[in-house]
Write a protein that holds these residues in place. Structure first.
Motif, PDB file in Angstrom:
ATOM      1  N   PHE A 113     -20.488  15.020 -23.500  1.00 25.33           N
ATOM      2  CA  PHE A 113     -20.344  16.001 -22.442  1.00 25.33           C
ATOM      3  C   PHE A 113     -20.984  17.209 -23.104  1.00 25.33           C
ATOM      4  CE2 PHE A 113     -17.919  19.488 -20.693  1.00 25.33           C
ATOM      5  CZ  PHE A 113     -18.463  19.427 -19.681  1.00 25.33           C
ATOM      6  N   GLY A 176     -21.312  19.257 -14.552  1.00 28.14           N
ATOM      7  CA  GLY A 176     -20.371  18.037 -14.922  1.00 28.14           C
ATOM      8  C   GLY A 176     -19.273  18.369 -14.941  1.00 28.14           C
ATOM      9  N   SER A 244     -17.675   9.703 -12.064  1.00 29.76           N
ATOM     10  CA  SER A 244     -19.138   9.841 -12.460  1.00 29.76           C
ATOM     11  C   SER A 244     -19.714   8.554 -12.287  1.00 29.76           C
ATOM     12  CB  SER A 244     -19.203  10.672 -14.041  1.00 29.76           C
ATOM     13  OG  SER A 244     -18.674  11.918 -13.906  1.00 29.76           O
ATOM     14  N   ASN A 246     -24.131   6.843 -11.661  1.00 32.64           N
ATOM     15  CA  ASN A 246     -25.428   7.022 -11.394  1.00 32.64           C
ATOM     16  C   ASN A 246     -26.052   6.393 -10.377  1.00 32.64           C
ATOM     17  OD1 ASN A 246     -26.025   8.241 -14.015  1.00 32.64           O
ATOM     18  ND2 ASN A 246     -25.815   6.361 -15.226  1.00 32.64           N
ATOM     19  N   ILE A 261     -27.333  11.510 -14.650  1.00 40.10           N
ATOM     20  CA  ILE A 261     -26.525  11.908 -15.949  1.00 40.10           C
ATOM     21  C   ILE A 261     -27.609  11.461 -17.093  1.00 40.10           C
ATOM     22  CG2 ILE A 261     -24.678  11.153 -17.466  1.00 40.10           C
ATOM     23  CD1 ILE A 261     -23.423  10.440 -14.797  1.00 40.10           C
ATOM     24  N   SER A 275     -20.645   3.526 -12.965  1.00 38.22           N
ATOM     25  CA  SER A 275     -19.848   4.581 -12.846  1.00 38.22           C
ATOM     26  C   SER A 275     -18.727   4.430 -13.802  1.00 38.22           C
ATOM     27  CB  SER A 275     -19.474   4.297 -11.353  1.00 38.22           C
ATOM     28  OG  SER A 275     -18.462   3.145 -11.395  1.00 38.22           O
ATOM     29  N   ASP A 287     -13.144  15.481 -15.069  1.00 37.14           N
ATOM     30  CA  ASP A 287     -14.443  15.643 -14.685  1.00 37.14           C
ATOM     31  C   ASP A 287     -15.352  15.322 -15.644  1.00 37.14           C
ATOM     32  OD1 ASP A 287     -16.508  16.165 -13.052  1.00 37.14           O
ATOM     33  OD2 ASP A 287     -16.093  17.962 -12.423  1.00 37.14           O
ATOM     34  N   THR A 291     -18.186  12.220 -17.169  1.00 43.29           N
ATOM     35  CA  THR A 291     -19.214  12.404 -17.571  1.00 43.29           C
ATOM     36  C   THR A 291     -19.586  11.643 -18.971  1.00 43.29           C
ATOM     37  OG1 THR A 291     -19.662  14.128 -16.170  1.00 43.29           O
ATOM     38  CG2 THR A 291     -21.267  13.960 -17.960  1.00 43.29           C
ATOM     39  N   VAL A 294     -19.495   7.842 -19.009  1.00 47.48           N
ATOM     40  CA  VAL A 294     -21.068   7.351 -18.754  1.00 47.48           C
ATOM     41  C   VAL A 294     -21.801   7.454 -19.841  1.00 47.48           C
ATOM     42  CG1 VAL A 294     -22.636   7.517 -17.206  1.00 47.48           C
ATOM     43  CG2 VAL A 294     -20.475   7.976 -16.306  1.00 47.48           C
TER      44      VAL A 294
END
Length: 348
Positions: A113, A176, A244, A246, A261, A275, A287, A291, A294
């Motif tokens: 992240f 993000g 999160s 895609n 992402i 996801s 949050d 991210t 992923v």
């Protein structure tokens, strides 16, 4: 962070709604912020008190949108310009708080992240309200150069409200993370007003407190590979559920989808994961973690989840296999046919 048309910014979608007579204590209001529909639902609150709370939340969201937008004129854009020029800049106190928290979460995620990669996000065309159609991916040389510049949140130097960077390649994009922070701020405002039963839902990412009368709040997780709901989750007291994915925001060129992402290590969009959904006590942390997970993918998500203090994770790969830990399996109820599940060791 996708910006809505200015005339729609924080537009209230109609008057405060009073539900049907069988649920006389349920109030709802919708607003638009960060390009996302935000639904705030309250239970057991007098109509006037509910309206006042909604007004306060909408004003907070308006200020956040103005200060944190990644490409429209505001405090964050001004800060990024100063960072690129090697200058220190004054930033609003709440933006400074956001940067500090984002820096810590980036460190805990091993940099997966990384809000400092705004130049990479812009290079792919995601700094736009309307995503480019049919545009070729950025040149590999450009992406490699942006990665080699190694922008990192740890490059920021914060002294009070003055912010500068040792690395001019840093361009902060809070897309993000800001939505989770905003949901937390809304819940904090509700609690300050004595409201104990509510749910704040920002485009499917949400935090719920209390319950809906005698019933728990129940939320759905969108199916990342088709229409409808993949699973439902009952909230327990005070919890956030963030996803999160895609599957919703991407650019496409010659039949290939490039999701939004970006892997900070390669400068390229993450492939292979559709996801990640997490349950956590804090929306901002949920949050950021969703991210990061992923980017971590099926191989590394367990290590990163542990490092970030996340105990409930569901990752869906592009084959449709659901990867999750036992604690998460106990919380989700799949809708329809159960998908293939790869169960990991517990995260505790």
């Amino acid at each position: 962070m996708t910006a809505p048309p200015r005339r729609c910014l924080l537009a209230l979608a109609g008057a405060l709604l009073l539900s049907a007579c069988e649920q006389p204590q349920l109030y709802q209001q919708r607003m638009v912020v960060f390009g996302t529909l935000v639904d705030v639902t309250l239970w057991g609150v007098a109509e006037r008190d509910a309206a006042d709370a909604m007004q306060a939340i909408s004003e907070r969201f308006r200020d956040m949108h103005r200060d944190w937008h990644a490409w429209q004129k505001g405090a964050l854009v001004e800060l990024n310009q100063a960072l690129a020029e090697g200058r220190a800049a004054e930033a609003p106190p709440e933006l400074v708080s956001l940067l500090r928290q984002a820096s810590e979460l980036s460190r805990r995620s091993e940099g997966l992240f990384n809000p400092a990669i705004g130049k990479l996000i812009a290079a792919w065309g995601f700094h736009s309200s309307e995503l480019p159609k049919g545009r070729a991916p950025p040149p590999a040389a450009l992406l490699d150069a942006l990665v080699a510049a190694d922008p990192d949140m740890g490059d920021l130097e914060i002294d009070g409200t003055r912010v500068r960077s040792r690395n001019r390649s840093v361009q902060v994009d809070l897309g993000g993370f800001a939505k989770g922070y905003a949901v937390d701020a809304a819940v904090l405002e509700l609690r300050r007003r004595g409201i104990r039963n509510a749910i704040v839902n920002a485009g499917g990412d949400l935090r719920g407190i209390g319950s809906k009368g005698p019933l728990p709040w129940r939320v759905g997780v969108q199916h990342p590979q088709g229409a409808g709901v993949l699973a439902t989750i009952e909230l327990r007291g005070d919890e956030s559920v963030f996803t999160s994915g895609n599957y919703a925001r991407f650019v496409e060129h010659e039949g290939v989808r490039y999701p939004h992402i970006i892997d900070p290590r390669t400068g390229r969009p993450v492939m292979g994961v559709t996801s990640v959904t997490v349950i956590h006590s804090n929306g901002a942390e949920a949050d950021a973690a969703a991210t990061a997970l992923v980017v971590a993918g099926p191989r590394d998500w367990q290590r990163i989840a542990r490092a970030m203090g996340i105990r409930h994770v569901m990752l869906v790969d592009d084959s449709g296999t659901v990867h999750m830990n036992p604690a998460m399996e106990a919380r989700v109820q799949f809708q329809g046919e159960r998908p293939p599940v790869a169960l990991s060791p517990e995260l505790e």
